[in-house]
Design a protein around this motif. Structure first.
Motif, PDB file in Angstrom:
ATOM      1  N   GLY A  66      -6.119   7.802   5.475  1.00  0.00           N
ATOM      2  CA  GLY A  66      -5.676   9.103   5.931  1.00  0.00           C
ATOM      3  C   GLY A  66      -4.344   9.457   5.298  1.00  0.00           C
ATOM      4  N   ARG A  67      -3.617   8.442   4.872  1.00  0.00           N
ATOM      5  CA  ARG A  67      -2.365   8.577   4.126  1.00  0.00           C
ATOM      6  C   ARG A  67      -2.388   7.500   3.045  1.00  0.00           C
ATOM      7  NH1 ARG A  67      -0.119   9.278   9.560  1.00  0.00           N
ATOM      8  NH2 ARG A  67       0.415  11.468   9.758  1.00  0.00           N
ATOM      9  N   ILE A  68      -1.596   7.683   2.028  1.00  0.00           N
ATOM     10  CA  ILE A  68      -1.597   6.749   0.896  1.00  0.00           C
ATOM     11  C   ILE A  68      -0.703   5.544   1.199  1.00  0.00           C
ATOM     12  CG2 ILE A  68      -0.965   6.460  -1.529  1.00  0.00           C
ATOM     13  CD1 ILE A  68      -1.644   9.478  -1.830  1.00  0.00           C
ATOM     14  N   VAL A  69      -1.258   4.347   0.995  1.00  0.00           N
ATOM     15  CA  VAL A  69      -0.531   3.084   1.116  1.00  0.00           C
ATOM     16  C   VAL A  69      -0.755   2.343  -0.194  1.00  0.00           C
ATOM     17  CG1 VAL A  69      -0.359   0.887   2.341  1.00  0.00           C
ATOM     18  CG2 VAL A  69      -0.912   2.964   3.619  1.00  0.00           C
ATOM     19  N   LYS A  70       0.332   1.862  -0.802  1.00  0.00           N
ATOM     20  CA  LYS A  70       0.197   1.068  -2.021  1.00  0.00           C
ATOM     21  C   LYS A  70       0.745  -0.330  -1.766  1.00  0.00           C
ATOM     22  CE  LYS A  70       0.188   2.916  -6.197  1.00  0.00           C
ATOM     23  NZ  LYS A  70       0.554   3.613  -7.437  1.00  0.00           N
ATOM     24  N   CYS A  71       0.106  -1.304  -2.388  1.00  0.00           N
ATOM     25  CA  CYS A  71       0.521  -2.696  -2.252  1.00  0.00           C
ATOM     26  C   CYS A  71       0.801  -3.263  -3.633  1.00  0.00           C
ATOM     27  CB  CYS A  71      -0.582  -3.506  -1.564  1.00  0.00           C
ATOM     28  SG  CYS A  71      -0.202  -5.261  -1.449  1.00  0.00           S
ATOM     29  N   TYR A  72       1.981  -3.821  -3.800  1.00  0.00           N
ATOM     30  CA  TYR A  72       2.413  -4.447  -5.054  1.00  0.00           C
ATOM     31  C   TYR A  72       2.601  -5.942  -4.792  1.00  0.00           C
ATOM     32  CZ  TYR A  72       3.676   0.361  -6.187  1.00  0.00           C
ATOM     33  OH  TYR A  72       3.649   1.715  -6.401  1.00  0.00           O
ATOM     34  N   ASN A  73       2.407  -6.755  -5.816  1.00  0.00           N
ATOM     35  CA  ASN A  73       2.694  -8.184  -5.715  1.00  0.00           C
ATOM     36  C   ASN A  73       4.013  -8.451  -6.421  1.00  0.00           C
ATOM     37  OD1 ASN A  73       0.366  -9.219  -4.309  1.00  0.00           O
ATOM     38  ND2 ASN A  73      -0.778  -8.602  -6.107  1.00  0.00           N
ATOM     39  N   LEU A  74       5.024  -8.839  -5.662  1.00  0.00           N
ATOM     40  CA  LEU A  74       6.329  -9.117  -6.241  1.00  0.00           C
ATOM     41  C   LEU A  74       6.418 -10.583  -6.641  1.00  0.00           C
ATOM     42  CD1 LEU A  74       8.697  -7.016  -3.955  1.00  0.00           C
ATOM     43  CD2 LEU A  74       7.556  -6.380  -6.068  1.00  0.00           C
ATOM     44  N   TYR A  83       5.350   4.484  -6.422  1.00  0.00           N
ATOM     45  CA  TYR A  83       4.659   4.993  -5.231  1.00  0.00           C
ATOM     46  C   TYR A  83       4.912   6.490  -5.064  1.00  0.00           C
ATOM     47  CZ  TYR A  83       3.552   6.030  -0.411  1.00  0.00           C
ATOM     48  OH  TYR A  83       3.043   6.609   0.712  1.00  0.00           O
ATOM     49  N   ILE A  84       6.169   6.867  -5.144  1.00  0.00           N
ATOM     50  CA  ILE A  84       6.528   8.276  -4.950  1.00  0.00           C
ATOM     51  C   ILE A  84       5.871   9.150  -6.014  1.00  0.00           C
ATOM     52  CG2 ILE A  84       8.449   9.920  -4.943  1.00  0.00           C
ATOM     53  CD1 ILE A  84      10.133   7.563  -3.717  1.00  0.00           C
ATOM     54  N   LYS A  85       5.859   8.660  -7.244  1.00  0.00           N
ATOM     55  CA  LYS A  85       5.202   9.396  -8.334  1.00  0.00           C
ATOM     56  C   LYS A  85       3.710   9.551  -8.027  1.00  0.00           C
ATOM     57  CE  LYS A  85       4.514   9.188 -13.318  1.00  0.00           C
ATOM     58  NZ  LYS A  85       4.761   8.392 -14.536  1.00  0.00           N
ATOM     59  N   SER A  86       3.061   8.492  -7.557  1.00  0.00           N
ATOM     60  CA  SER A  86       1.637   8.542  -7.200  1.00  0.00           C
ATOM     61  C   SER A  86       1.398   9.506  -6.047  1.00  0.00           C
ATOM     62  CB  SER A  86       1.128   7.160  -6.791  1.00  0.00           C
ATOM     63  OG  SER A  86       1.227   6.257  -7.845  1.00  0.00           O
ATOM     64  N   LEU A  87       2.231   9.416  -5.040  1.00  0.00           N
ATOM     65  CA  LEU A  87       2.087  10.280  -3.867  1.00  0.00           C
ATOM     66  C   LEU A  87       2.178  11.747  -4.275  1.00  0.00           C
ATOM     67  CD1 LEU A  87       1.964  10.384  -0.712  1.00  0.00           C
ATOM     68  CD2 LEU A  87       4.449  10.523  -0.779  1.00  0.00           C
ATOM     69  N   HIS A  88       3.149  12.053  -5.089  1.00  0.00           N
ATOM     70  CA  HIS A  88       3.323  13.442  -5.517  1.00  0.00           C
ATOM     71  C   HIS A  88       2.203  13.888  -6.453  1.00  0.00           C
ATOM     72  CE1 HIS A  88       7.100  14.577  -3.591  1.00  0.00           C
ATOM     73  NE2 HIS A  88       7.312  13.283  -3.585  1.00  0.00           N
ATOM     74  N   ALA A  89       1.664  12.971  -7.238  1.00  0.00           N
ATOM     75  CA  ALA A  89       0.532  13.322  -8.103  1.00  0.00           C
ATOM     76  C   ALA A  89      -0.698  13.643  -7.264  1.00  0.00           C
ATOM     77  CB  ALA A  89       0.237  12.181  -9.073  1.00  0.00           C
ATOM     78  N   TYR A  90      -0.923  12.864  -6.198  1.00  0.00           N
ATOM     79  CA  TYR A  90      -2.071  13.090  -5.315  1.00  0.00           C
ATOM     80  C   TYR A  90      -1.912  14.369  -4.513  1.00  0.00           C
ATOM     81  CZ  TYR A  90      -4.040   8.370  -5.860  1.00  0.00           C
ATOM     82  OH  TYR A  90      -4.607   7.232  -6.350  1.00  0.00           O
ATOM     83  N   GLU A  91      -0.709  14.552  -3.942  1.00  0.00           N
ATOM     84  CA  GLU A  91      -0.544  15.602  -2.947  1.00  0.00           C
ATOM     85  C   GLU A  91       0.206  16.833  -3.418  1.00  0.00           C
ATOM     86  OE1 GLU A  91       1.154  13.770   0.492  1.00  0.00           O
ATOM     87  OE2 GLU A  91      -0.585  12.490   0.799  1.00  0.00           O
TER      88      GLU A  91
END
Length: 190
Positions: free
Chosen positions: A16-24, A80-88
């Motif tokens: 319902g909202r975007i969640v991204k997971c990165y492996n640090l 993440y922010i770049k992806s979120l803004h690209a999607y929405e």
């Protein structure tokens, strides 16, 4: 694959909202844990601002920039922010400011109830720094959510559960309701 390329790979999930997971990188996790343990006695409690049912919730903001992971964290958040803004939104935001950072030392039986962050604007993160070995004594395996991070759907009807993995770094909107379940451990751990 180079470490930097590995780090920027992300799993994108939409609950319902975007969640991204990165492996640090695990060496960065080790560095952060060492710096935190060294500074722990001097850090201020952040409990008065947090929802968790935990004994130890310490502000880590002053130390974050000195960690090996700081650059990784900023890169992941910018991605993440770049992806979120690209999607929405279709545009790219300006500056990124990290306003606060804290460490929750969750011990057996402690938990974080469903909650959101701040004034519901901006982004929040969860980074797993330590993951103990859990005891699964649930009679039905589908009921075993001990220690899991939960993302509540935007309509509040369902929850998606994520099993914690060392080094996983989740980024999501501050208004996205989330929680962490209590757990039992085989030997003492946080």
């Amino acid at each position: 694959m180079k470490e930097a390329e590995k780090r920027m790979e992300a799993k994108t999930r939409i609950f319902g909202r975007i969640v991204k997971c990165y492996n640090l990188p695990l060496e960065g996790i080790k560095d952060l844990n060492i710096k935190y343990d060294e500074a722990k006695k001097k850090l201020k409690s952040f409990s008065h601002r947090l929802a968790g049912r935990l004994d130890s919730e310490l502000e880590f903001t002053p130390i974050l920039q000195s960690t090996q992971l700081f650059k990784n964290i900023v890169e992941c958040m910018q991605d993440y922010i770049k992806s979120l803004h690209a999607y929405e939104l279709g545009n790219h935001p300006g500056n990124l400011d990290i306003l606060s950072c804290w460490v929750n030392d969750m011990k057996e039986g402690e938990y974080n109830p469903p909650h959101t962050h701040h004034d519901l604007s901006g982004w929040s993160t969860v980074l797993f720094l330590k993951v103990p070995e859990y005891i699964n004594d649930a009679k039905d395996p589908h009921k075993f959510k001990d220690g899991n991070l939960g993302f509540v759907s935007h309509d509040g009807i369902g929850t998606t559960w994520v099993e914690p993995q060392l080094g996983e770094f989740y980024i999501f909107e501050a208004r996205h309701q989330h929680c962490v379940m209590p757990f039992k451990v085989k030997k003492k751990g946080e």
